[in-house]
Scaffold this motif. Structure first.
Motif, PDB file in Angstrom:
ATOM      1  N   ILE A  96      -0.786   8.244  -9.253  1.00 41.87           N
ATOM      2  CA  ILE A  96      -0.346   9.328 -10.136  1.00 41.87           C
ATOM      3  C   ILE A  96      -0.125   8.812 -11.542  1.00 41.87           C
ATOM      4  O   ILE A  96      -0.521   9.440 -12.531  1.00 41.87           O
ATOM      5  CB  ILE A  96       0.954   9.947  -9.576  1.00 41.87           C
ATOM      6  N   ASP A 142      -8.456   5.870   1.986  1.00 45.60           N
ATOM      7  CA  ASP A 142      -8.575   6.206   3.399  1.00 45.60           C
ATOM      8  C   ASP A 142      -9.909   5.782   3.974  1.00 45.60           C
ATOM      9  O   ASP A 142     -10.006   5.341   5.110  1.00 45.60           O
ATOM     10  CB  ASP A 142      -8.431   7.730   3.524  1.00 45.60           C
ATOM     11  N   ARG A 143     -10.981   5.950   3.212  1.00 46.89           N
ATOM     12  CA  ARG A 143     -12.317   5.676   3.725  1.00 46.89           C
ATOM     13  C   ARG A 143     -12.812   4.296   3.348  1.00 46.89           C
ATOM     14  O   ARG A 143     -13.916   3.929   3.679  1.00 46.89           O
ATOM     15  CB  ARG A 143     -13.300   6.733   3.217  1.00 46.89           C
ATOM     16  N   LEU A 153      -5.934  13.616  -7.450  1.00 50.90           N
ATOM     17  CA  LEU A 153      -5.176  12.680  -6.618  1.00 50.90           C
ATOM     18  C   LEU A 153      -5.856  12.492  -5.277  1.00 50.90           C
ATOM     19  O   LEU A 153      -5.946  11.386  -4.752  1.00 50.90           O
ATOM     20  CB  LEU A 153      -3.753  13.213  -6.431  1.00 50.90           C
ATOM     21  N   ALA A 154      -6.383  13.598  -4.731  1.00 51.40           N
ATOM     22  CA  ALA A 154      -7.035  13.508  -3.425  1.00 51.40           C
ATOM     23  C   ALA A 154      -8.243  12.591  -3.475  1.00 51.40           C
ATOM     24  O   ALA A 154      -8.515  11.861  -2.518  1.00 51.40           O
ATOM     25  CB  ALA A 154      -7.462  14.897  -2.955  1.00 51.40           C
ATOM     26  N   LEU A 198      -6.982   9.188  -3.025  1.00 53.65           N
ATOM     27  CA  LEU A 198      -6.431   8.969  -1.682  1.00 53.65           C
ATOM     28  C   LEU A 198      -7.542   8.843  -0.648  1.00 53.65           C
ATOM     29  O   LEU A 198      -7.466   8.027   0.262  1.00 53.65           O
ATOM     30  CB  LEU A 198      -5.471  10.105  -1.313  1.00 53.65           C
ATOM     31  N   PHE A 199      -8.597   9.675  -0.808  1.00 52.08           N
ATOM     32  CA  PHE A 199      -9.725   9.553   0.114  1.00 52.08           C
ATOM     33  C   PHE A 199     -10.406   8.201  -0.041  1.00 52.08           C
ATOM     34  O   PHE A 199     -10.871   7.602   0.927  1.00 52.08           O
ATOM     35  CB  PHE A 199     -10.757  10.662  -0.142  1.00 52.08           C
ATOM     36  N   CYS A 222      -4.349  18.583  -7.581  1.00 51.02           N
ATOM     37  CA  CYS A 222      -4.403  17.930  -6.280  1.00 51.02           C
ATOM     38  C   CYS A 222      -5.748  17.256  -6.049  1.00 51.02           C
ATOM     39  O   CYS A 222      -5.834  16.211  -5.408  1.00 51.02           O
ATOM     40  CB  CYS A 222      -4.163  18.896  -5.127  1.00 51.02           C
ATOM     41  N   LEU A 243       0.645   5.933  -3.797  1.00 47.07           N
ATOM     42  CA  LEU A 243       0.778   7.278  -4.338  1.00 47.07           C
ATOM     43  C   LEU A 243       1.319   7.262  -5.759  1.00 47.07           C
ATOM     44  O   LEU A 243       0.759   7.866  -6.676  1.00 47.07           O
ATOM     45  CB  LEU A 243       1.700   8.091  -3.426  1.00 47.07           C
ATOM     46  N   ILE A 244       2.429   6.534  -5.945  1.00 42.00           N
ATOM     47  CA  ILE A 244       3.028   6.497  -7.286  1.00 42.00           C
ATOM     48  C   ILE A 244       2.078   5.845  -8.285  1.00 42.00           C
ATOM     49  O   ILE A 244       1.904   6.308  -9.414  1.00 42.00           O
ATOM     50  CB  ILE A 244       4.369   5.727  -7.247  1.00 42.00           C
ATOM     51  N   SER A 299       0.813  -1.210   0.000  1.00 41.70           N
ATOM     52  CA  SER A 299       0.000   0.000   0.000  1.00 41.70           C
ATOM     53  C   SER A 299       0.851   1.266   0.000  1.00 41.70           C
ATOM     54  O   SER A 299       0.373   2.320  -0.381  1.00 41.70           O
ATOM     55  CB  SER A 299      -0.942   0.020   1.203  1.00 41.70           C
ATOM     56  N   TYR A 300       2.118   1.180   0.369  1.00 39.11           N
ATOM     57  CA  TYR A 300       2.935   2.388   0.361  1.00 39.11           C
ATOM     58  C   TYR A 300       3.226   2.860  -1.051  1.00 39.11           C
ATOM     59  O   TYR A 300       3.639   3.992  -1.250  1.00 39.11           O
ATOM     60  CB  TYR A 300       4.234   2.160   1.137  1.00 39.11           C
TER      61      TYR A 300
END
Lengths: 221, 264, 204
Positions: C88, C135-136, C127-128, C131-132, C124, C84-85, C80-81
Motif C-alpha cells: 500500500i 500468491d502465484r 492492491l490485488a 497480492l496475486f 482494490c 500488505l502495508i 511476509s506478513y
C-alpha cells in the motif's frame, strides 16, 4: 457545543435508507467475490464490520492531531494494520475459511466503505457516535452480503452454510443446482435486481434521468 | 500570558497540525504503534497457526489411510502408526542429514531447493524442495502403501495434497487434499470425498512406462484418468500437472525406483 | 505457466479484474458513465498496474520474502506478513510520483488523465494485482506482463461499459433501474460474455 447525535438513526439509517452498497455505491469491491457461500460471506461481513468499527474509533480518537498532508496515508496505514491482525487471527483459528477467502480479506484495506466512512464521519465526530455509525454501516453491508450469499448458495448448491436444504439430483434428490449461481455474472444480476427492488420501494432514492426528451409538438407520423 | 507548559506531551499536542515537527512525530508514532501491533499479533499467533496446520495434516493422513478400502485392516495390524522418513528427492534415498523435526528449518534455507526449468516445471511451482517427508506402511517386510506429499499450482493458488500409492508403485490407492484456494463449489470440490473416490485404482503409467495420468475434462475414459469437475477445467489441469510432476523423474521418480528395487 | 503471451491473455480476458474477479468495481462503475472518463481511467490503471506490480515484486523479493535476508545472516527471517502495508505504501508513493512526473513533463496528458491518479491509491484492483503476484509466485518478467495485462483487461471492460452507458442516456429506463441498477445488469451481461474465455485453457 457538541450536537446531540441521534444514535438510533445513526445505527439504522445504513440498513436500508442509506445502505452503503446499494445506495452509496461503497464497498462493492470485495463484496461480490465472497458471496459464493454463506460461510465466506458471513466471515467477510464480520471482518469488515470489526475493521470498520475499530478504525473508526481509533481515527476518531486522534482526529484532532492528524496533519492534513499525511491524512490519507495515516488512515490507510491504520486500516491496513487492523486488516493484517484480523487476517492473522483468521488464519490461526479459521484456517479453512481463510483459505477460500484468499486475498479478499486483505482487500478490506482498500475497501471504499472503510475509507469513505472514516473520511466522512469518524474524522468529525467523537468516538462513540463514530463507532455506532461504523456498526450501522457494517450491518448494512453485511445484510446485502448475506442476502446475496444466501441466494447464491441456496440455488447454486442447494445448501445453506453447508447444510443441504434442497437435496441435489446427484445425491438422489430433486433439485438440479443452477450452475450460473456459482459464477461471477449471477452476483451482478442479483445485486442489480436488489438495487432495482429497493429503489422501486423507496422512490426517493432513484437517480434522475440523464436526458429528458423534448415534449412532442407535432403528431407522430 | 500563561506560563510555558513543561509537559512535553501536551506541548506536542498543542502544536499546529501542519508544523513539520508534528507531522514527522505523528507519522513516526503511527508507524511504530502499527508495526508493534502487527508484529505482536503475528508472533503470538504463528505458533497456533503452525500447530493447527500440523494437527490438521495428522488427521488427514490418518483419515486417508483408514479410508482406503482394505487398508484399514492393514493399519490395525501395523498398530496404526506409519513409519516415516525424510528422503533426498534427487537420489531417492533416506537422508540422515535432515529429520522430520528439522525438516521445516531445512526447507527455510533456500539452498535446499532446486530451481526448475520451464519445461520441467509442469506443476507451476518454480522450484522444488530437495527433501520431503514420506510415510510408508509395511506389511511384514514388504511395503504395502506409500504416502507422498505433493503440491502444485491450481487455479486460485497452491494445492497441497497427499497421494497414496499401492505396493506396485503404479496404482493410486487414494488422494487427500490438505490445502487449496480454489473456488468453493467448483474447483473447491477437489476436497470432497465424492471426487477423491475416483482416484483409488487409477493407474499412473502404461506398460511402456509413460506417465498417462490425467484429470479428464468430463468423464474418465481410460484407466489412467479420473473424472473432471464441471466448470473447473483449470483446477483439473493443475491437479494433472501436480501428479505428473511429483510422480515423474523430477519428483519422487528416484524414490519409486528405489522402492521397486527393494532398497526400502 | 511461463509463456508470457498466454499469461497476458489470461490476465486480460480470463481473469478480467472487474468482470471475473469483482475487483475495482467502485471506480469501474463510478467512472464509466461517460466514454471519455472511462478511457482516462483505463489508461491510468494500465500505467499504475504496469509499474506497481514489478516494483512490489522487487520490494517483496528483496525485503519481505522468507529467506530474503539471507545475505545479512538471517535466512529464517520471514517478514511476509508486512507485505500488505508495504504494498500500500509503495502504491501510494508511486501514484504520487507518477502524478508529479506527468504534471512536470507531460502537462497535456496530466490535464486529460491525471485527475484519475489520486483515485487509484485506494483502488482494490491495484492492491490485488500485487497480492496475486505474491500468491502465484511470479518472477519479474511475469509481474510486468501480469500488471500490464490486468490493466489492459480493466481498460477494455471500462471503455466498453462507458460506451454502452453513454448510449443509455437516451433510453427510457424504469426509475428504479436508472444509474446503478442498469450498470450492474450490464456488467453482469458483459461478465457472462467474458466467462466464455474461461475455456481458454493454457497449454501444458
Amino acid at each position: 457545543m457538541a450536537e446531540r447525535v441521534d444514535f438510533w438513526a445513526t445505527l439504522t439509517d445504513p440498513l436500508i435508507r442509506q445502505n452503503p452498497v446499494t445506495l452509496q455505491i461503497l464497498g462493492i469491491c470485495s463484496a461480490l467475490a465472497v458471496t459464493t457461500s454463506l460461510a465466506t460471506a458471513l466471515t467477510m461481513s464480520v471482518s469488515l464490520t470489526v475493521v470498520l468499527t475499530l478504525s473508526a474509533v481509533i481515527i476518531s480518537l486522534i482526529r484532532r492531531h492528524i496533519p492534513e498532508s499525511i491524512r490519507l496515508i495515516v488512515q490507510i496505514i491504520i486500516v491496513a494494520s487492523l486488516v493484517i491482525v484480523i487476517d492473522q487471527i483468521l488464519q490461526a483459528y479459521f484456517a479453512e475459511i481463510s483459505r477460500s477467502l484468499s486475498i479478499y480479506v486483505s482487500l478490506i484495506t482498500t475497501n471504499c466503505l472503510v475509507l469513505g466512512r472514516t473520511e466522512a464521519y469518524a474524522r468529525h465526530h467523537t468516538p462513540l457516535p463514530a463507532a455506532v455509525d461504523a456498526i450501522g454501516n457494517g450491518l448494512g453491508y453485511s445484510m446485502i452480503l448475506l442476502l446475496i450469499g444466501g441466494i447464491r448458495e441456496l440455488f447454486g448448491r442447494g445448501a445453506l452454510f453447508g447444510w443441504p436444504v434442497m437435496p441435489l439430483a446427484d445425491a438422489g434428490g430433486w433439485f438440479t443446482p443452477l450452475g450460473l449461481m456459482l459464477l461471477a455474472p449471477s452476483a451482478f444480476f442479483l445485486l442489480g435486481g436488489l438495487v432495482w427492488a429497493i429503489r422501486s420501494l423507496w422512490p426517493d432514492k432513484t437517480e434522475a434521468p440523464e436526458h429528458t426528451p423534448l415534449p412532442r409538438t407535432r403528431p407522430a407520423e | 500570558m500563561a506560563d510555558p507548559d513543561w509537559n512535553p506531551w501536551r506541548r506536542l499536542l498543542a502544536l499546529p497540525n501542519e508544523s513539520r515537527t508534528k507531522t514527522i512525530l505523528v507519522a513516526f508514532m503511527v508507524a511504530s504503534v502499527c508495526a508493534l501491533l502487527v508484529s505482536g499479533a503475528t508472533v503470538l499467533l504463528r505458533p497456533i497457526q503452525d500447530a493447527n496446520r500440523a494437527a490438521e495434516e495428522q488427521i488427514r493422513i490418518e483419515t486417508l489411510v483408514s479410508g482406503i478400502p482394505g487398508m484399514a485392516d492393514l493399519l490395525a495390524q501395523a498398530g496404526g502408526t506409519l513409519s516415516t522418513a525424510v528422503i533426498d528427492l534427487a537420489t531417492g534415498q533416506a537422508t540422515t542429514a535432515v529429520t522430520p523435526d528439522t525438516l521445516a528449518a531445512a526447507l527455510a534455507d533456500t539452498s535446499n531447493w532446486t530451481a526448475l526449468s520451464s519445461d520441467a516445471d509442469i506443476a507451476g511451482l518454480g522450484r522444488r524442495p530437495n527433501f520431503a517427508q514420506v510415510f510408508l506402511l509395511r506389511d511384514g517386510a514388504d511395503i504395502s502403501l506409500v504416502l507422498l506429499p505433493i503440491s502444485g499450482m491450481g487455479y486460485g493458488g497452491r494445492i497441497d495434497a497427499f497421494i497414496a500409492l499401492r505396493s506396485d508403485m503404479n496404482t493410486i490407492a487414494g488422494i487427500t487434499v490438505t490445502s487449496h484456494s480454489e473456488t468453493p463449489g467448483l474447483g473447491g470440490r477437489i476436497e470432497e470425498a465424492a471426487w477423491q473416490a475416483g482416484f483409488p485404482g487409477t493407474e499412473l503409467r502404461d506398460t511402456a512406462g509413460d506417465l498417462r495420468f490425467a484429470v479428464a475434462r468430463a468423464q474418465a475414459s481410460s484407466p489412467y484418468e479420473v473424472d473432471g469437475i464441471t466448470g473447473a477445467t483449470r483446477t483439473g489441469l493443475g491437479v494433472t500437472g501436480m501428479v505428473r510432476f511429483w510422480l515423474g523423474p523430477d519428483g519422487y521418480g528416484p524414490l519409486i525406483q528405489a522402492i521397486e528395487r527393494g532398497e526400502f | 505457466m511461463t509463456d508470457l503471451w498466454s499469461l497476458f491473455l489470461s490476465a486480460a480476458f480470463v481473469d478480467n479484474m472487474p468482470l471475473t474477479l469483482f475487483l475495482g468495481l467502485c471506480t469501474f462503475l463510478a467512472l464509466s458513465r461517460r466514454a471519455e472518463s472511462a478511457v482516462g481511467l483505463g489508461i491510468a490503471m494500465t500505467g499504475v498496474l504496469g509499474v506497481t506490480v514489478p516494483l512490489n515484486w522487487l520490494i517483496y523479493q528483496g525485503l519481505l520474502a522468507p529467506g530474503a535476508w539471507a545475505w545479512a545472516g538471517m535466512p529464517a527471517l520471514d517478514l511476509s506478513y508486512l507485505a500488505l502495508i508495504a504494498f500500500i505504501g509503495v502504491i501510494a508513493a508511486t501514484v504520487q510520483l507518477l502524478e508529479m512526473l506527468l504534471d512536470r513533463f507531460f502537462p497535456a496528458i496530466h490535464a486529460a488523465f491525471g485527475v484519475f491518479l489520486p483515485l487509484l491509491t485506494v483502488q482494490c484492483a491495484i492492491l490485488a494485482g500485487s497480492l496475486f503476484m505474491v500468491d502465484r509466485g511470479y518472477d519479474f518478467g511475469e509481474s510486468v506482463v501480469f500488471g500490464l495485462g490486468s490493466g489492459v483487461g480493466f481498460a477494455l471492460a471500462v471503455v466498453m461499459l462507458g460506451a454502452i452507458r453513454t448510449r443509455l442516456a437516451y433510453a427510457d429506463l424504469p426509475a428504479g433501474l436508472r444509474g446503478l441498477g442498469i450498470a450492474f445488469i450490464l456488467t453482469g451481461i458483459m461478465s457472462l460474455g467474458f466467462a466464455s474465455f474461461a475455456q481458454m485453457a493454457m497449454s501444458q
